[in-house]
Design a protein around this motif. Structure first.
Motif, PDB file in Angstrom:
ATOM      1  N   SER A 290       0.681  -1.234  -0.763  1.00 55.00           N
ATOM      2  CA  SER A 290       0.284   0.270  -0.430  1.00 55.00           C
ATOM      3  C   SER A 290       1.037   1.679  -0.254  1.00 55.00           C
ATOM      4  O   SER A 290       0.540   2.500  -0.117  1.00 55.00           O
ATOM      5  N   ALA A 291       2.535   0.956   0.136  1.00 55.16           N
ATOM      6  CA  ALA A 291       3.198   2.116  -0.114  1.00 55.16           C
ATOM      7  C   ALA A 291       3.299   3.210  -1.160  1.00 55.16           C
ATOM      8  O   ALA A 291       2.199   2.652  -1.687  1.00 55.16           O
ATOM      9  N   PRO A 292       3.445   4.329  -1.334  1.00 55.63           N
ATOM     10  CA  PRO A 292       2.865   4.826  -2.682  1.00 55.63           C
ATOM     11  C   PRO A 292       4.095   4.794  -3.697  1.00 55.63           C
ATOM     12  O   PRO A 292       3.088   5.118  -4.646  1.00 55.63           O
ATOM     13  N   ILE A 293       5.254   4.638  -3.048  1.00 53.38           N
ATOM     14  CA  ILE A 293       5.868   3.825  -4.457  1.00 53.38           C
ATOM     15  C   ILE A 293       5.261   2.730  -5.390  1.00 53.38           C
ATOM     16  O   ILE A 293       5.598   2.783  -6.770  1.00 53.38           O
ATOM     17  N   ALA A 294       5.185   1.742  -4.607  1.00 54.18           N
ATOM     18  CA  ALA A 294       3.660   0.165  -5.072  1.00 54.18           C
ATOM     19  C   ALA A 294       2.786   1.089  -6.077  1.00 54.18           C
ATOM     20  O   ALA A 294       2.396   0.702  -7.147  1.00 54.18           O
ATOM     21  N   GLU A 295       1.674   1.768  -5.627  1.00 53.51           N
ATOM     22  CA  GLU A 295       1.068   2.534  -6.614  1.00 53.51           C
ATOM     23  C   GLU A 295       1.661   3.361  -7.606  1.00 53.51           C
ATOM     24  O   GLU A 295       1.544   2.773  -9.119  1.00 53.51           O
ATOM     25  N   ASP A 296       2.875   3.914  -7.369  1.00 54.00           N
ATOM     26  CA  ASP A 296       2.991   4.058  -8.971  1.00 54.00           C
ATOM     27  C   ASP A 296       3.845   2.983  -9.256  1.00 54.00           C
ATOM     28  O   ASP A 296       3.284   3.482 -10.704  1.00 54.00           O
ATOM     29  N   MET A 297       4.267   1.919  -8.438  1.00 57.09           N
ATOM     30  CA  MET A 297       5.173   1.377  -9.850  1.00 57.09           C
ATOM     31  C   MET A 297       3.305   0.097 -10.725  1.00 57.09           C
ATOM     32  O   MET A 297       3.768  -0.344 -11.522  1.00 57.09           O
ATOM     33  N   ARG A 298       2.772  -0.014  -9.686  1.00 60.16           N
ATOM     34  CA  ARG A 298       2.022  -0.469 -10.261  1.00 60.16           C
ATOM     35  C   ARG A 298       1.053  -0.300 -11.557  1.00 60.16           C
ATOM     36  O   ARG A 298       0.619  -1.013 -12.673  1.00 60.16           O
ATOM     37  N   ALA A 299       1.042   1.607 -11.230  1.00 62.00           N
ATOM     38  CA  ALA A 299       0.661   2.332 -12.488  1.00 62.00           C
ATOM     39  C   ALA A 299       1.462   2.424 -13.768  1.00 62.00           C
ATOM     40  O   ALA A 299       1.402   2.055 -14.712  1.00 62.00           O
ATOM     41  N   ARG A 300       2.921   2.407 -13.622  1.00 58.18           N
ATOM     42  CA  ARG A 300       3.796   2.141 -14.785  1.00 58.18           C
ATOM     43  C   ARG A 300       3.484   0.430 -14.715  1.00 58.18           C
ATOM     44  O   ARG A 300       4.024   0.762 -16.382  1.00 58.18           O
ATOM     45  N   ILE A 301       3.848  -0.632 -14.804  1.00 59.19           N
ATOM     46  CA  ILE A 301       3.542  -1.718 -15.369  1.00 59.19           C
ATOM     47  C   ILE A 301       1.849  -1.729 -16.050  1.00 59.19           C
ATOM     48  O   ILE A 301       2.275  -2.277 -17.387  1.00 59.19           O
ATOM     49  N   ARG A 302       1.013  -1.490 -15.520  1.00 62.22           N
ATOM     50  CA  ARG A 302      -0.083  -1.008 -16.173  1.00 62.22           C
ATOM     51  C   ARG A 302       0.072  -0.018 -18.180  1.00 62.22           C
ATOM     52  O   ARG A 302      -0.309  -0.641 -19.002  1.00 62.22           O
ATOM     53  N   GLU A 303       0.477   0.667 -17.471  1.00 63.68           N
ATOM     54  CA  GLU A 303       0.732   1.559 -18.887  1.00 63.68           C
ATOM     55  C   GLU A 303       1.641   1.408 -19.952  1.00 63.68           C
ATOM     56  O   GLU A 303       2.033   0.976 -21.337  1.00 63.68           O
ATOM     57  N   MET A 304       2.566   0.404 -18.768  1.00 66.63           N
ATOM     58  CA  MET A 304       3.773  -0.368 -20.273  1.00 66.63           C
ATOM     59  C   MET A 304       3.215  -1.762 -20.615  1.00 66.63           C
ATOM     60  O   MET A 304       3.059  -1.861 -21.781  1.00 66.63           O
ATOM     61  N   VAL A 305       2.164  -2.041 -19.984  1.00 67.46           N
ATOM     62  CA  VAL A 305       1.317  -3.322 -20.625  1.00 67.46           C
ATOM     63  C   VAL A 305       0.157  -2.930 -21.718  1.00 67.46           C
ATOM     64  O   VAL A 305       0.614  -3.477 -23.052  1.00 67.46           O
ATOM     65  N   ALA A 306      -0.140  -1.214 -21.593  1.00 67.85           N
ATOM     66  CA  ALA A 306      -1.069  -1.112 -22.470  1.00 67.85           C
ATOM     67  C   ALA A 306      -0.388  -0.652 -23.788  1.00 67.85           C
ATOM     68  O   ALA A 306      -1.162  -0.680 -25.004  1.00 67.85           O
ATOM     69  N   GLU A 307       0.603  -0.160 -23.516  1.00 68.59           N
ATOM     70  CA  GLU A 307       2.044   0.303 -24.840  1.00 68.59           C
ATOM     71  C   GLU A 307       2.573  -0.926 -25.828  1.00 68.59           C
ATOM     72  O   GLU A 307       2.569  -0.603 -26.523  1.00 68.59           O
ATOM     73  N   GLY A 308       2.716  -2.044 -24.864  1.00 70.41           N
ATOM     74  CA  GLY A 308       3.130  -3.436 -25.320  1.00 70.41           C
ATOM     75  C   GLY A 308       4.073  -3.815 -25.460  1.00 70.41           C
ATOM     76  O   GLY A 308       4.797  -4.357 -25.799  1.00 70.41           O
ATOM     77  N   ALA A 309       4.802  -3.102 -24.542  1.00 72.88           N
ATOM     78  CA  ALA A 309       5.435  -3.739 -24.138  1.00 72.88           C
ATOM     79  C   ALA A 309       5.942  -5.217 -23.691  1.00 72.88           C
ATOM     80  O   ALA A 309       4.811  -5.877 -23.246  1.00 72.88           O
ATOM     81  N   THR A 310       6.425  -6.023 -23.965  1.00 73.83           N
ATOM     82  CA  THR A 310       6.851  -7.213 -23.275  1.00 73.83           C
ATOM     83  C   THR A 310       7.103  -7.715 -21.682  1.00 73.83           C
ATOM     84  O   THR A 310       7.820  -6.657 -21.429  1.00 73.83           O
ATOM     85  N   ASP A 311       7.204  -8.832 -21.058  1.00 69.23           N
ATOM     86  CA  ASP A 311       6.885  -8.923 -19.594  1.00 69.23           C
ATOM     87  C   ASP A 311       8.981  -7.999 -19.516  1.00 69.23           C
ATOM     88  O   ASP A 311       9.178  -7.615 -18.570  1.00 69.23           O
ATOM     89  N   ALA A 312       9.745  -9.360 -20.225  1.00 70.37           N
ATOM     90  CA  ALA A 312      10.836  -8.889 -20.301  1.00 70.37           C
ATOM     91  C   ALA A 312      11.836  -6.853 -20.231  1.00 70.37           C
ATOM     92  O   ALA A 312      12.005  -7.129 -19.684  1.00 70.37           O
ATOM     93  N   GLU A 313      10.926  -6.112 -21.194  1.00 72.04           N
ATOM     94  CA  GLU A 313      11.634  -5.260 -21.172  1.00 72.04           C
ATOM     95  C   GLU A 313      10.964  -4.276 -20.202  1.00 72.04           C
ATOM     96  O   GLU A 313      11.001  -3.125 -19.388  1.00 72.04           O
ATOM     97  N   ILE A 314       9.527  -5.221 -20.206  1.00 70.42           N
ATOM     98  CA  ILE A 314       9.098  -4.485 -18.063  1.00 70.42           C
ATOM     99  C   ILE A 314       9.942  -4.619 -16.931  1.00 70.42           C
ATOM    100  O   ILE A 314      10.679  -3.335 -16.495  1.00 70.42           O
ATOM    101  N   ARG A 315      10.475  -5.952 -17.385  1.00 71.24           N
ATOM    102  CA  ARG A 315      11.694  -5.959 -15.911  1.00 71.24           C
ATOM    103  C   ARG A 315      12.404  -5.381 -16.317  1.00 71.24           C
ATOM    104  O   ARG A 315      13.368  -5.130 -15.238  1.00 71.24           O
TER     105      ARG A 315
END
Length: 132
Positions: free
Chosen positions: A48-73
């Motif tokens: 529930s940390a604020p940085i975790a919220e930002d990280m979740r948002a970034r993951i969703r954003e990158m997935v929506a942009e079509g980035a691969t799992d490896a690119e996100i990692r």
């Protein structure tokens, strides 16, 4: 006023799931693999940390942009280091030894236990033979 409204909409959208269920499942799986940098032993999916919220948002954003799992990692590793991954890749000898060390230690303990048991049995056999 417009900037405030835009900020609120972005903040609200960051926590919203992706529209495509397959993409959301993929994002959720990645969120379980990435460690919260504030909590350290919690995945960002549970933190529930604020940085975790930002990280979740970034993951969703990158997935929506079509980035691969490896690119996100790789993006998270480049930003936070390999510590951010719960399962960092074993790339060098030190990494392999770190992963193998518990098994090596277990094998050594079993081996020492067997040797000690054999020696104890021999000594008890010798003592019984001397008593006769």
């Amino acid at each position: 006023m417009k900037a405030l409204l835009a900020s609120l909409l972005i903040a609200f959208a960051a926590g919203a799931p992706l529209e495509d269920p397959a993409e959301e499942m993929r994002a959720q799986a990645l969120m379980r693999e990435v460690r919260c940098v504030a909590c350290e032993n919690e995945p960002v999916s549970q933190s529930s940390a604020p940085i975790a919220e930002d990280m979740r948002a970034r993951i969703r954003e990158m997935v929506a942009e079509g980035a691969t799992d490896a690119e996100i990692r790789d993006w998270f590793v480049s930003r936070y280091g390999e510590f951010v991954l719960f399962r960092p890749p074993a790339r060098d000898l030190a990494s392999w030894l770190l992963w193998a060390f518990p098994f090596i230690l277990l094998g050594a303990g079993v081996g020492i236990g067997i040797v000690l048991a054999i020696n104890a049995k021999r000594k008890s056999g010798e003592v019984e033979a001397e008593d006769v």
